[in-house]
Design an enzyme around this catalytic site. Sequence first.
Site, PDB file in Angstrom:
ATOM      1  N   GLU A 180     -17.103 -36.033 -43.489  1.00  0.00           N
ATOM      2  CA  GLU A 180     -16.043 -35.666 -43.051  1.00  0.00           C
ATOM      3  C   GLU A 180     -14.832 -34.889 -43.345  1.00  0.00           C
ATOM      4  O   GLU A 180     -13.682 -35.539 -43.707  1.00  0.00           O
ATOM      5  CB  GLU A 180     -15.386 -37.136 -42.390  1.00  0.00           C
ATOM      6  CG  GLU A 180     -16.400 -38.085 -41.560  1.00  0.00           C
ATOM      7  CD  GLU A 180     -15.881 -39.485 -41.195  1.00  0.00           C
ATOM      8  OE1 GLU A 180     -14.852 -40.030 -41.761  1.00  0.00           O
ATOM      9  OE2 GLU A 180     -16.498 -39.847 -40.153  1.00  0.00           O
ATOM     10  N   GLU A 383     -23.173 -40.544 -37.424  1.00  0.00           N
ATOM     11  CA  GLU A 383     -22.591 -41.749 -37.320  1.00  0.00           C
ATOM     12  C   GLU A 383     -22.047 -42.118 -36.194  1.00  0.00           C
ATOM     13  O   GLU A 383     -21.633 -41.250 -35.509  1.00  0.00           O
ATOM     14  CB  GLU A 383     -21.447 -41.659 -38.461  1.00  0.00           C
ATOM     15  CG  GLU A 383     -21.803 -41.697 -40.013  1.00  0.00           C
ATOM     16  CD  GLU A 383     -20.430 -41.787 -40.862  1.00  0.00           C
ATOM     17  OE1 GLU A 383     -19.469 -42.631 -40.387  1.00  0.00           O
ATOM     18  OE2 GLU A 383     -20.277 -41.274 -41.877  1.00  0.00           O
TER      19      GLU A 383
HETATM   20  C1  BG6 Z   1     -16.574 -42.980 -40.975  1.00  0.00           C
HETATM   21  C2  BG6 Z   1     -16.855 -42.856 -42.676  1.00  0.00           C
HETATM   22  O1  BG6 Z   1     -15.327 -42.351 -41.047  1.00  0.00           O
HETATM   23  O2  BG6 Z   1     -16.669 -44.271 -40.695  1.00  0.00           O
HETATM   24  C3  BG6 Z   1     -17.566 -44.025 -43.219  1.00  0.00           C
HETATM   25  O3  BG6 Z   1     -17.664 -41.542 -42.996  1.00  0.00           O
HETATM   26  C4  BG6 Z   1     -17.178 -45.145 -42.677  1.00  0.00           C
HETATM   27  O4  BG6 Z   1     -17.864 -43.876 -44.523  1.00  0.00           O
HETATM   28  C5  BG6 Z   1     -17.224 -45.182 -41.220  1.00  0.00           C
HETATM   29  O5  BG6 Z   1     -17.747 -46.376 -43.253  1.00  0.00           O
HETATM   30  C6  BG6 Z   1     -16.880 -46.575 -40.417  1.00  0.00           C
HETATM   31  O6  BG6 Z   1     -15.726 -46.708 -40.945  1.00  0.00           O
HETATM   32  P1  BG6 Z   1     -15.088 -48.245 -41.440  1.00  0.00           P
HETATM   33  O7  BG6 Z   1     -13.638 -48.074 -41.805  1.00  0.00           O
HETATM   34  O8  BG6 Z   1     -15.395 -49.256 -40.329  1.00  0.00           O
HETATM   35  O9  BG6 Z   1     -15.876 -48.335 -42.702  1.00  0.00           O
END
Ligand code: BG6
Length: 484
Positions: A180, A383
Amino acid sequence: MNNKFEGFPKDFLWGGATAANQFEGGYKENGKGLSTSDVMTGGTHTTPRRITKELEEGTYYPSHEAIDFFHHYKEDIKLFAEMGFKTFRMSIAWSRIFPNGDELEPNEEGLKFYDDVFAELKKYNIEPLVTISHYESPFGLTKKYNAWASREVIDCYVRYCETIFKRYKDSVKYWLTFNEINCLALPFGAFLGGGLLLDDSGVFMNKDSEDKAQIRFQALHHQFIASAKVVKLGHEINKDFKIGCMIAYMCSYPNTCNPEDVFLAQEKDNLSNFFCSDIQVRGTYPGFAKRYLRDNNIEIKMEENDEQILKEGCVDFYTFSYYMSNCVSADPTLEETSGNIMGGVKNPYLKASDWGWQIDPKGLRWSLNNIYNRYQIPLMVVENGLGAVDNVEADGSINDDYRIDYLREHIKEMKEAVKDGVDLIGYTPWGCIDLVSASTGEMKKRYGFIYVNKDNDGNGDLSRSRKKSFYWYKDVIKSNGEKI
Ligand code: BG6
């Protein structure tokens, strides 16, 4: 013309995603140095995490043990294999290889750990997808150079990449240079993405601290140069390497058909999403980025051959995270909603997760088309997922139908995008095993197919168990996305 649609490509990379700082633990094992994530305390949805320059006794730091993949990797990989994973996204902890970040020689024991992990993955024919820097860098670099603010850090990163590229050249093919990367284009990403300490408040993602955009964008420029240099270097070390960028894709709709809203949405798409990927995919700063820097009095210090370096280091494929969408409006009085990386105006047509992230499967199809229309290179969704509280029933089962619904609807839209002609090569839902939340440091915000017995304060025996979604995803993979 053969115009028959045959579903997801035969060799589609189904899998799951993690990051070292959120699941590996073993923060001091075998010579590992402190990373930026190791100095971040736990927090909650409403209480921000803190950054402590020294470790405080008695304070809970979630990354130190995380879910202890360091000692459980064989068990975890076996479970991934049971689900049928074709690929596994993980990151290497830079401070395990170069404990302070600027040593000249790597830490052999750190390298050995990943030899073992990759060997275990190979045993089950799981292709590693490795993020080289996922929201962490050695804290030593922050102390000495304010991390990416300094150009010296480019050389440290290149040395780190050269080391891991050579060491793992036969076991890893897919690499991502920075997780990111576009979060550094936003104020809150300073420490998370760039290891930058810009104030003394010690508050992580501090909304009240003064932004230092000049430093942030210079640091981002250093990351672009570092990324481009290692793309070139990686291809010299192994011409079969596929090296990609990774963007937090922020899908933003105009709130109304008012041309002001429509234009603002396009501007947001450009600045939040395409600023970084245009540079990484096309090798040059786009006009709108130059204008943004000019309008905000930000001057990027470039060295003579920087433009050439960027041109020679274009990535092979584009990857992104997608969790949600929001709206953009010229009217500042409208109700806002929170979100991954950044919030926006609330969309009345969408429901939100318990953490306020608006659920929008169709937005994934829209995003895939929008990105592919621009770049025409292979895409991967690395993701996607639902952070939710899971309940363990008396018999030990975890019936996470809400997670299955979320993923099912997103997979349906991915399939539509493939039908639309998008060259989508893989899907790795986030947190395939429960892990520490990046934004809040919590464990109770769970994403996994595999439940890990640990709570927000670190209590629990770390035992693993299969959720209902585990069996569901196994069928999805087995049927190549047909049985959902
Ligand atoms: C993404 C990141 O932005 O979102 C991850 O690359 C992160 O590292 C994921 O864990 C989900 O966000 P969160 O804050 O729910 O863990």
